[in-house]
Design an enzyme around this catalytic site. Sequence first.
Site, PDB file in Angstrom:
ATOM      1  N   MET A   1       0.840  -1.187   0.000  1.00 51.69           N
ATOM      2  CA  MET A   1       0.000   0.000   0.000  1.00 51.69           C
ATOM      3  C   MET A   1       0.879   1.243   0.000  1.00 51.69           C
ATOM      4  SD  MET A   1      -3.119  -1.166   0.074  1.00 51.69           S
ATOM      5  CE  MET A   1      -4.086   0.207   0.632  1.00 51.69           C
ATOM      6  N   CYS A   2       1.188   1.774  -1.133  1.00 49.48           N
ATOM      7  CA  CYS A   2       1.908   3.045  -1.257  1.00 49.48           C
ATOM      8  C   CYS A   2       3.413   2.891  -1.006  1.00 49.48           C
ATOM      9  CB  CYS A   2       1.351   4.116  -0.321  1.00 49.48           C
ATOM     10  SG  CYS A   2      -0.434   4.311  -0.389  1.00 49.48           S
ATOM     11  N   ARG A   3       4.149   3.859  -1.508  1.00 52.47           N
ATOM     12  CA  ARG A   3       5.567   4.034  -1.238  1.00 52.47           C
ATOM     13  C   ARG A   3       5.786   5.522  -1.001  1.00 52.47           C
ATOM     14  NH1 ARG A   3       8.013  -0.584  -0.068  1.00 52.47           N
ATOM     15  NH2 ARG A   3       6.054  -0.410   1.098  1.00 52.47           N
TER      16      ARG A   3
END
Length: 252
Positions: A1-3
């Site tokens: 989930m996201c960076r």
Amino acid sequence: MCRHLAYLGPVVSLGRLLSEPEHSLVRQSWAPRRQRNGTVNADGFGIGWYAEGDPVPARYRRAGPIWGDLTFADLTRVVRSGAVLAAVRDATLAGADGEAAAAPFSDGRWLFSHNGSVRDWPESAAPVAAGLPVEELLQLAARTDSALIWALVLHRLRAGDDLGAALAGPVRDLASAAPASRLNLLLTDGSTIAATAWGDSLWYLADPHAGRVVVASEPHDDDSRWCEVPDRTLLTATRTRVDLTPLKESRP
């Protein structure tokens, strides 16, 4: 989930941080190496940066994938800064609020990002959200778990907490209310970075002699000096120092 990624150091072009490294944040949007949940971060992106002499950062955010934005390439080629926070997004709920849900969130001198998700959102977070004044809930930047976390963090910052305490409190509260949540948070005011490792990867690369530090979800190159942050840890960093503090869950 996201960076996500935050940088403090000598003034450099945004491209040198975000697109030029072999495993840059741009590449992580479609080919992350250490992401534990999700595979593609194409639900928006954002960059926040500080200009010399101005404590309030500028932002550029979009709802689509970073690789499809032609303005991004021009922007990162010409804009230079010594303090940056950027993120690519994999939405907890697809399509939720578009650009408004893309990190970094901001208020005054602060920039914030969340990598992860609140388990069983939104019901699980209701007891924690109830601790916020109604007017702050009505001003949420988006209808997402990340926006609520930002409101919790911002409430503490406005009350006088330092950056580390402002992150640690909401992480403990949400982890207690919604076990198995992933709560990797990233916050900067342009001179200090605070971050939490809670459920996903977090690394840092520090060069105190050069006055340079990068804190990121994963290394953007193969420099041997990258250090992994243990899970359930609070990181605080300046250009010359990095401190790690274990985080413990609140008692039910």
